[in-house]
Write a protein that holds these residues in place. Structure first.
Motif, PDB file in Angstrom:
ATOM      1  N   ARG A   9      -2.017  -6.656  13.201  1.00 44.91           N
ATOM      2  CA  ARG A   9      -1.536  -7.021  11.194  1.00 44.91           C
ATOM      3  C   ARG A   9      -2.675  -7.620  10.431  1.00 44.91           C
ATOM      4  NH1 ARG A   9       3.210  -6.147   8.929  1.00 44.91           N
ATOM      5  NH2 ARG A   9       1.427  -6.015   7.265  1.00 44.91           N
ATOM      6  N   TYR A  35      -6.064   6.166   7.171  1.00 47.55           N
ATOM      7  CA  TYR A  35      -7.324   5.653   6.316  1.00 47.55           C
ATOM      8  C   TYR A  35      -7.654   4.274   6.357  1.00 47.55           C
ATOM      9  CZ  TYR A  35      -4.672   9.988   4.443  1.00 47.55           C
ATOM     10  OH  TYR A  35      -3.621  11.203   4.301  1.00 47.55           O
ATOM     11  N   GLN A  37      -8.742   1.615   3.144  1.00 49.28           N
ATOM     12  CA  GLN A  37      -7.995   1.010   1.518  1.00 49.28           C
ATOM     13  C   GLN A  37      -8.763  -0.037   1.330  1.00 49.28           C
ATOM     14  OE1 GLN A  37      -4.072  -0.566   0.742  1.00 49.28           O
ATOM     15  NE2 GLN A  37      -4.861   0.385  -1.630  1.00 49.28           N
ATOM     16  N   LEU A  88      -8.331  -2.408   4.478  1.00 47.04           N
ATOM     17  CA  LEU A  88      -7.600  -2.453   4.862  1.00 47.04           C
ATOM     18  C   LEU A  88      -7.417  -0.944   5.518  1.00 47.04           C
ATOM     19  CD1 LEU A  88      -4.406  -3.548   4.935  1.00 47.04           C
ATOM     20  CD2 LEU A  88      -3.577  -2.691   2.655  1.00 47.04           C
ATOM     21  N   PHE A  90      -5.244   1.956   7.385  1.00 45.77           N
ATOM     22  CA  PHE A  90      -3.447   2.543   7.543  1.00 45.77           C
ATOM     23  C   PHE A  90      -3.533   3.850   8.228  1.00 45.77           C
ATOM     24  CE2 PHE A  90      -1.223  -0.001   4.360  1.00 45.77           C
ATOM     25  CZ  PHE A  90      -2.178  -0.389   3.207  1.00 45.77           C
ATOM     26  N   PHE A 106       4.053   6.264   5.770  1.00 48.22           N
ATOM     27  CA  PHE A 106       2.296   5.538   6.873  1.00 48.22           C
ATOM     28  C   PHE A 106       2.718   3.815   6.916  1.00 48.22           C
ATOM     29  CE2 PHE A 106      -0.950   6.515   3.472  1.00 48.22           C
ATOM     30  CZ  PHE A 106      -0.514   7.552   3.350  1.00 48.22           C
ATOM     31  N   GLY A 107       2.273   3.032   8.131  1.00 47.70           N
ATOM     32  CA  GLY A 107       2.636   2.068   8.948  1.00 47.70           C
ATOM     33  C   GLY A 107       2.149   0.996   8.370  1.00 47.70           C
ATOM     34  N   PRO A 108       2.365  -0.261   8.333  1.00 47.11           N
ATOM     35  CA  PRO A 108       2.134  -1.847   7.376  1.00 47.11           C
ATOM     36  C   PRO A 108       0.920  -2.053   7.009  1.00 47.11           C
ATOM     37  CG  PRO A 108       2.880  -2.180   9.271  1.00 47.11           C
ATOM     38  CD  PRO A 108       3.036  -1.003   9.314  1.00 47.11           C
TER      39      PRO A 108
ATOM     40  N   GLY B  43       3.109  -1.009   3.655  1.00 50.39           N
ATOM     41  CA  GLY B  43       1.928   0.194   3.383  1.00 50.39           C
ATOM     42  C   GLY B  43       2.595   1.250   2.163  1.00 50.39           C
ATOM     43  N   LEU B  44       2.465   2.539   1.888  1.00 50.29           N
ATOM     44  CA  LEU B  44       2.635   3.469   1.176  1.00 50.29           C
ATOM     45  C   LEU B  44       4.052   3.526   1.709  1.00 50.29           C
ATOM     46  CD1 LEU B  44      -0.919   3.020   1.091  1.00 50.29           C
ATOM     47  CD2 LEU B  44      -0.705   5.374  -0.466  1.00 50.29           C
TER      48      LEU B  44
END
Lengths: 115, 112
Positions: A9, A35, A37, A88, A90, A106-108, B43-44
């Motif tokens: 994480r 992705y 961010q 960040l 994802f 999406f994951g966290p 997350g989104l």
């Protein structure tokens, strides 16, 4: 349990190091995405995979590589990390759908800092 | 290529105020349109979507209508709550590769 998990994480690494970010999903989806961010830039696609044998570059793939080890696992590697890869990250999944209507899950996220 | 332009934030509102976040898009064909929400530290997740012109997506009191004539998909909510504080992303998907193109995100803060 979460449907899309990411490990680690949080990660701090040094310039030049190779690191791997991992993503696992229990949704049974064929499609997986990575992705990044950055503040003020939204999300940008790095790589995507439509099945285990189908991997494609996204808009910002330079400096990254991926491996689709199984339907449920999709890893992102930074071969030689540099500070501007601090971001960040994802992972996301989606079904094989109908013309782009399918939802991505999406994951966290993994927060990466490259020193 | 495809692009999404959304209202720059941050947006700060008082509880029960009306919310609009503008989103316009450029696409060569007939995209599907989405609003995703990112709560702090998460997350989104999909908030709502619309797949053809004049469709209205709705969820949790939020609404957005796919307007082909103005290439827009504005997000609205009649009465926001503190729990709506998050970053909102407009996105589109088009073509055979089904990739999402995201806007830059709009940070919404709702004060009690």
């Amino acid at each position: 349990d979460a449907d899309v998990t990411q490990t680690p994480r949080n990660r701090i690494t040094k310039t030049g190091k190779r690191i791997m970010l991992e993503c696992s999903q229990t949704k049974g989806h064929d499609r997986m995405y990575w992705y990044r961010q950055d503040p003020g830039l939204g999300l940008r696609l790095i790589y995507y995979s439509f099945d285990v044998k189908d991997i494609n570059k996204g808009e910002i793939s330079d400096g990254y590589s991926v491996s689709r080890q199984a339907q449920a696992k999709f890893s992102l590697s930074l071969e030689s990390a540099i500070p501007n890869q601090t971001a960040l990250y994802f992972c996301a999944t989606s079904e094989t759908g109908t013309g782009g209507r399918e939802t991505q899950y999406f994951g966290p996220g993994t927060r990466l800092l490259v020193l | 290529g495809n692009s999404v332009t959304q209202m720059e934030g941050p947006v700060t509102l008082s509880e029960e105020a009306f919310l609009t976040i503008n989103c316009t898009y450029t696409a060569t064909g007939y995209p599907s349109l989405f609003w995703y929400v990112q709560y702090p530290g998460e997350g989104l997740q999909l908030l709502l979507k619309a797949t053809k012109a004049d469709d209205k997506g709705s969820n949790k009191g939020f609404e957005a209508t796919y307007r082909k004539e103005t290439t827009s998909f504005h997000l609205e909510k009649g009465s926001v709550q503190v729990s709506d504080s998050a970053v909102y992303f407009c996105a589109l998907s088009e073509g055979s590769n089904y990739k999402l193109t995201f806007g830059k995100g709009t940070l919404l803060t709702v004060n009690p």
